[in-house]
Every structure is written in structure tokens, then in C-alpha cells.
Design an enzyme around this catalytic site. Structure first.
Site, PDB file in Angstrom:
ATOM      1  CD  GLN A  26      -2.942  -1.159   2.285  1.00 10.63           C
ATOM      2  OE1 GLN A  26      -2.658  -1.739   3.319  1.00 10.63           O
ATOM      3  NE2 GLN A  26      -4.083  -0.511   2.126  1.00 10.63           N
ATOM      4  CG  HIS A  46       1.411  -4.760 -13.330  1.00 13.13           C
ATOM      5  ND1 HIS A  46       2.630  -5.204 -12.850  1.00 13.13           N
ATOM      6  CD2 HIS A  46       1.263  -3.498 -12.854  1.00 13.13           C
ATOM      7  CE1 HIS A  46       3.188  -4.237 -12.126  1.00 13.13           C
ATOM      8  NE2 HIS A  46       2.376  -3.195 -12.116  1.00 13.13           N
ATOM      9  CG  ASP A  59       3.359  -0.228 -10.978  1.00 13.30           C
ATOM     10  OD1 ASP A  59       2.997  -1.283 -10.396  1.00 13.30           O
ATOM     11  OD2 ASP A  59       3.342  -0.097 -12.217  1.00 13.30           O
ATOM     12  NE  ARG A  84      -0.030  -4.390  11.844  1.00 11.75           N
ATOM     13  CZ  ARG A  84      -1.137  -4.643  11.159  1.00 11.75           C
ATOM     14  NH1 ARG A  84      -2.151  -3.807  11.170  1.00 11.75           N
ATOM     15  NH2 ARG A  84      -1.250  -5.757  10.463  1.00 11.75           N
ATOM     16  CG  HIS A 129      -0.885  -5.983   5.391  1.00 10.53           C
ATOM     17  ND1 HIS A 129      -1.065  -5.345   6.610  1.00 10.53           N
ATOM     18  CD2 HIS A 129      -1.980  -5.664   4.657  1.00 10.53           C
ATOM     19  CE1 HIS A 129      -2.209  -4.663   6.596  1.00 10.53           C
ATOM     20  NE2 HIS A 129      -2.782  -4.836   5.420  1.00 10.53           N
ATOM     21  CG  ASN A 173      -3.430  -7.192   8.247  1.00  7.85           C
ATOM     22  OD1 ASN A 173      -3.661  -6.655   9.333  1.00  7.85           O
ATOM     23  ND2 ASN A 173      -4.135  -6.926   7.148  1.00  7.85           N
ATOM     24  CD  GLU A 174      -7.742  -6.894   8.114  1.00  8.31           C
ATOM     25  OE1 GLU A 174      -8.011  -6.958   6.901  1.00  8.31           O
ATOM     26  OE2 GLU A 174      -8.036  -5.910   8.803  1.00  8.31           O
ATOM     27  CG  ASN A 316      -6.355  -5.050  11.937  1.00  8.34           C
ATOM     28  OD1 ASN A 316      -5.562  -4.745  12.829  1.00  8.34           O
ATOM     29  ND2 ASN A 316      -5.970  -5.374  10.714  1.00  8.34           N
ATOM     30  CE1 TYR A 318      -9.642  -1.596   9.773  1.00 11.24           C
ATOM     31  CE2 TYR A 318      -9.832   0.773   9.483  1.00 11.24           C
ATOM     32  CZ  TYR A 318      -9.077  -0.371   9.443  1.00 11.24           C
ATOM     33  OH  TYR A 318      -7.754  -0.302   9.093  1.00 11.24           O
ATOM     34  CD  GLU A 384      -5.128  -2.551   9.624  1.00  6.16           C
ATOM     35  OE1 GLU A 384      -6.233  -2.345   9.083  1.00  6.16           O
ATOM     36  OE2 GLU A 384      -4.247  -3.253   9.111  1.00  6.16           O
TER      37      GLU A 384
HETATM   38  C1  PNW Z   1      -7.841  -3.478   6.620  1.00  2.00           C
HETATM   39  N1  PNW Z   1     -14.008  -4.930   7.528  1.00  2.00           N
HETATM   40  O1  PNW Z   1      -8.788  -4.249   5.922  1.00  2.00           O
HETATM   41  C2  PNW Z   1      -6.491  -3.786   6.030  1.00  2.00           C
HETATM   42  O2  PNW Z   1      -5.645  -4.427   6.956  1.00  2.00           O
HETATM   43  C3  PNW Z   1      -5.804  -2.602   5.426  1.00  2.00           C
HETATM   44  O3  PNW Z   1      -4.790  -3.031   4.541  1.00  2.00           O
HETATM   45  C4  PNW Z   1      -6.823  -1.727   4.741  1.00  2.00           C
HETATM   46  O4  PNW Z   1      -6.238  -0.693   3.991  1.00  2.00           O
HETATM   47  C5  PNW Z   1      -7.701  -1.149   5.825  1.00  2.00           C
HETATM   48  O5  PNW Z   1      -8.237  -2.138   6.658  1.00  2.00           O
HETATM   49  C6  PNW Z   1      -8.845  -0.296   5.279  1.00  2.00           C
HETATM   50  O6  PNW Z   1      -9.674  -1.045   4.441  1.00  2.00           O
HETATM   51  C7  PNW Z   1     -10.091  -4.369   6.341  1.00  2.00           C
HETATM   52  O7  PNW Z   1     -14.685  -5.878   7.115  1.00  2.00           O
HETATM   53  C8  PNW Z   1     -10.808  -5.446   5.904  1.00  2.00           C
HETATM   54  O8  PNW Z   1     -14.511  -4.118   8.311  1.00  2.00           O
HETATM   55  C9  PNW Z   1     -12.111  -5.654   6.281  1.00  2.00           C
HETATM   56  C10 PNW Z   1     -12.701  -4.750   7.113  1.00  2.00           C
HETATM   57  C11 PNW Z   1     -11.999  -3.665   7.569  1.00  2.00           C
HETATM   58  C12 PNW Z   1     -10.710  -3.486   7.166  1.00  2.00           C
END
Ligand code: PNW
Length: 491
Positions: A26, A46, A59, A84, A129, A173-174, A316, A318, A384
């Protein structure tokens, strides 16, 4: 729970740590420089740019590969305790295999790690990741069980090269996003759509890769390096859509299928996959005519190896969903049918730019309590948490992001102080705007604004970066704080 969840004046405990996060694909750019090999995101962007909202790729991204000094300067300015970031497997092992180590890739991370440490910032490194070396995809990727051993070979190189200075590691990660989205739902590279099959096979390999890496660290590195190894799982909180018992069960099953899938084997006293996954997937597989369950089984030895194989629980988080029971006559294999849950977000929750991101801070407090109850209050590091704006907004005065951080940090503080949840660290996603996977550059999560139209990729502090920095130095949330050069938000 009200807007102010923690008592006014409450502070984060003494040892609590704050950081920011990014990931290699990223932010780094330099996709083919200094001997780096091709990975599945290089390959996807690509060869199939139509899969990305704006047809873009990583890129160049934020060009962080060439901006170590500048980026660490900004981290210093934020005053974070740790940074991180993730290592690009293909930069270290261009073919994915450990037969050849690319010294220039190693040098890049050595310089980053050393510069961080010289500035009193601890590296917290994610080993994987999402940017799998393309040659390993061509032998099947994560559903191929050999990947577990190849990952351990890669991890060994990382411990050997960096473990003398790196004290905290996250293997993956995830896993849900890697496996379900990558191999069942086709919303992450490699965009495979074997719903109800690919994801479970991937998850099985990945869990074993994690446990074997933990074992390797214990046997050969822990004594000399004295570090810690964990894994990060993303979790939405699942709120029952109604008072009915069915919906309460649906909410619990949602969390078990998305979060327990990976943490039950590690943190539940009985280990193994959650029993609701075992029973529902076994039953559906049989009804569909499969000769074996679509969810693979661990041996007793593997169950024991997985139990306790993490020094901290990486979380993580959100947003949240409202969950209801889903009944269907569908007989094609599918993760959703296995789970038996439908989930939505009410319009009354404030929306970010990402379709899945709505503001519901009670969710993280409830989730932290769920973890405390189910898993015996393990140490949790929030790895996160953050909020998105649309890519075309030049949003330096980002009040909605400031609000998000304030309300989520208040909920976390309340979970620590009032509920005695064992949370020891918090990480903002993200340090700077970056390449948001299939969304390309159409969504921004950064504390720093990055101008992707300028070859220099200049970084400019948003209001949220100053507010976060103030939270770090005062260890408290202050709604009336107005950083210099910005105007007061209208709360
Ligand atoms: C994370 N959800 O992904 C990732 O670890 C990051 O690379 C990404 O840029 C960031 O969150 C924002 O999207 C997620 O289902 C995947 O809530 C799924 C969820 C949240 C974040």
C-alpha cells in the site's frame, strides 16, 4: 453508553502504547526495483486493471521505499511509540523460496528499522499483509498446504536478519480477508471464487503456518531475541438485529465464523475451530453430497500446537453489523449459508467512504468484552482502527475522522478503565493515505494527506494527525483541543 463513554479526565494507563500502521504494497512502490520479485498484487493490477476502481496500481504508491528518512521524521513528529509496517515477501525472497535472499531488500528494511530505533520508535512488523509472491500463487497459493512450510522458511529469514532488533512480530494480517476474500468471495487478490471451499482450505494452511512459526520462535529465537509473536484478525462487532433469540444466536455465530474461525484454535480452552463452524459446515457438506467436510480437520497434535500460540491478540476493528438469522434452500456451497447469518448496517450510523465503514463506537467496547469473556482476558493490541474519506476530497480539516478517533478511543478507554479489558496498545490506520486495494486511490484513511498526482508524493498533515499527536502526549481525549492552523470542529 453515551457519547462520552469514559469519565472526563480519564487517562490511558502508564504503559499503554500508541502507534500508526501501513502495509508494504500500500505504501512502498518500487515494485520492481533492486531485485524485488513479482507478487499477486503486482500481477493482478498489471494484468487485470479493470478489477481496480480507478484502474490504478501500487507501482509507486506513496514511494515510501525511497522516503525512509522523511517518513520517520513524520512519525517522530506524531510522537508514536511504535510503527506497524509489513515486509514484502517478494522483496526479501524474490521467488518466494528461501534458496536466495535478496540483500538489497534486506538492506531497505535494515535501514528503516535502524532509523526507527535511533528515533525511539519501536518497529512492530507484519510478516504478511497480502502480497504473496506470484510464483507461490502459481502453485495454488494458500490452499496448498506446502505454503505453511514455505512461510516458516520465510519467517526464519526474518528472525535471522531482523530479530536482533525487532521485538514484536505479527505473522498474518487478517486471515479472513486473505482467505475468504481471496479464495471464496473474489474481492482480494488472487480473486478466486470457490465459495465455501477455497477460503477454508486457505485458512487451514494459514493457521498451521502461524503455529509453526510460533513454535520456531520458541525453539530457536525466543531465548536470545526475547521478543513476542502474535497474529492479527479483523473483527466487526455483531449486534443482534432484534430482541429475538434467533438474532442473538445469529450475532454470536457471525463473530464465531469471522473471528472465532482464527482465534478459537489459539485462545479457546478447548482449541480447534468453533464447534458451530464444525457442525454447520459438516452438516451442509453432507447434505450437498460431499464425501468429506469442506472444513478440513486438525490432528490432535495440531490442535495442541495451535493452542496458546500467540503472545498477544492483534485486533483490527473498524465497524459493526446488525445480524439476523438467514434461512435458505440454496444447495450450492457458500460461506454465508454455512454461517446462516445476514448482516446490515443501519442508515442512522454515520458513514465513511468505504461501504462497510459506519461509526458505532459501542461495538468495539462490546467486542473487547466478548474477547475478555470468551478467551480469559488475553492481552489485546489494537493493530488497526480508522476512518475513510473519498479520494477526491482534499480533506486537511478532517473533523469526521477526528470525531471517529475520539469516540472510538473513548470507548476503548472505558473498556480498559471500567470493564478491565486487557488492552495495551492502539494503532491508527493509517499513517498516510495509501493504495486501498480494489478501491485504488479512491479512498483515503491517512493522518497525512498524500498528493498522488505529484511525482514527489508530498505528505501534508491533516487535522487528525495533530489531534492524535495531542492524544499521545496527554494520554487523554480532549474534545476542545484545536491544533494550530486549523479551526474548531462543530461537534
Ligand atoms: C484493513 N471490515 O482491511 C487492512 O488491513 C488494510 O490493509 C486496509 O487498507 C484497511 O483495513 C482499510 O480497508 C479491512 O470488514 C478489511 O470491516 C475488512 C474490514 C476492515 C478493514
Amino acid at each position: 453508553l453515551s457519547k462520552t463513554q469514559a469519565q472526563d479526565g480519564n487517562q490511558f494507563p502508564g504503559g499503554f502504547r500508541f502507534g500508526v500502521a501501513t502495509a508494504s504494497y500500500q505504501v512502498e512502490g518500487a515494485w520492481n526495483e533492486d531485485g524485488k520479485g513479482e507478487n499477486i498484487w503486482d500481477y493482478l493490477t498489471h494484468n487485470n486493471p479493470g478489477a481496480i476502481d480507478d484502474g490504478s496500481n501500487g507501482d509507486i504508491a506513496c514511494d515510501s521505499y525511497h522516503k525512509t528518512a522523511e517518513d520517520v521524521e513524520l512519525l517522530k513528529d506524531l510522537d508514536v511509540d511504535f510503527y506497524r509496517f509489513s515486509i514484502s515477501w517478494s522483496r526479501i525472497l524474490p521467488s518466494g523460496h528461501a534458496n536466495y535472499i535478496n540483500r538489497e531488500g534486506v538492506n531497505y528494511y535494515n535501514e528503516l528499522i535502524d532509523t526507527l530505533i535511533a528515533n525511539d520508535i519501536r518497529p512492530l512488523i507484519t510478516m504478511f499483509h497480502w502480497d504473496l509472491p506470484q510464483p507461490l500463487q502459481e502453485i495454488g497459493g494458500w490452499p496448498n498446504p506446502i505454503l505453511a512450510d514455505l512461510f516458516v522458511d520465510y519467517a526464519k529469514v526474518l528472525f535471522d536478519e531482523f530479530g536482533d532488533r525487532v521485538l514484536e512480530w505479527i505473522t498474518f494480517n487478517e486471515p479472513y480477508q486473505i482467505c475468504h476474500q481471496g479464495y471464496s468471495e473474489a474481492t482480494k487478490a488472487p480473486l478466486y471464487a470457490q465459495d465455501g471451499i477455497g477460503g477454508y482450505l486457505c485458512g487451514h494452511t494459514l493457521l498451521l503456518a502461524h503455529a509453526k512459526t510460533y513454535q520456531l520462535y520458541n525453539e530457536s529465537y525466543r531465548e536470545t531475541q526475547q521478543g513476542r509473536v502474535g497474529i492479527t484478525v479483523n473483527a466487526m462487532w455483531g449486534e443482534p438485529a432484534s430482541e429475538s433469540e434467533d438474532d442473538a444466536t445469529a450475532a454470536e455465530n457471525y463473530i464465531q465464523f469471522t473471528f472465532g474461525w482464527f482465534f478459537n484454535p489459539i485462545y479457546a480452552s478447548e482449541g480447534d475451530y468453533p464447534s458451530v463452524m464444525r457442525s454447520q459446515i459438516d452438516a451442509n457438506s453432507q447434505a450437498e453430497g460431499f464425501q468429506r467436510s469442506r472444513l478440513p480437520s486438525f490432528t490432535q497434535e495440531e490442535i495442541e500446537l495451535l493452542k496458546g500460540s500467540s503472545d498477544f491478540l492483534g485486533l483490527n476493528h473498524y465497524s459493526s453489523y446488525e445480524c439476523a438469522r438467514l434461512t435458505t434452500d440454496e444447495t450450492t456451497p457458500s460461506f454465508i449459508n454455512d454461517m446462516g447469518v445476514s448482516y446490515t448496517q443501519p442508515d442512522t450510523w454515520e458513514a465513511g467512504a468505504s461501504f462497510w465503514l459506519k461509526v458505532y463506537p459501542d461495538g468495539i467496547r462490546k467486542l473487547l468484552n466478548w474477547i475478555k469473556t470468551r478467551y480469559g482476558n488475553p492481552e489485546v493490541m489494537i493493530t488497526e482502527n480508522g476512518f475513510s474519506y473519498a479520494g477526491n476530497e482534499q480533506d486537511l480539516q478532517d473533523c469526521r475522522r477526528v470525531n471517529y478517533y475520539n469516540v472510538y478511543l473513548e470507548a476503548i478507554l472505558a473498556a480498559i478503565v471500567e470493564d478491565e479489558c486487557n488492552v495495551t496498545a492502539y494503532t491508527a490506520w493509517s499513517f498516510m493515505d495509501n493504495y486501498e486495494w480494489l478501491r485504488g486511490y479512491t479512498q483515503r484513511f491517512g493522518l497525512y494527506y498524500v498528493d498522488f498526482t505529484d511525482d514527489d508524493r508530498p505528505r501534508t498533515p491533516k487535522m487528525s494527525s495533530r489531534v492524535y499527536s495531542n492524544i499521545i502526549s496527554t494520554r487523554a481525549i480532549n474534545w476542545t483541543y484545536v491544533p494550530e492552523g486549523f479551526t474548531a470542529c462543530d461537534w
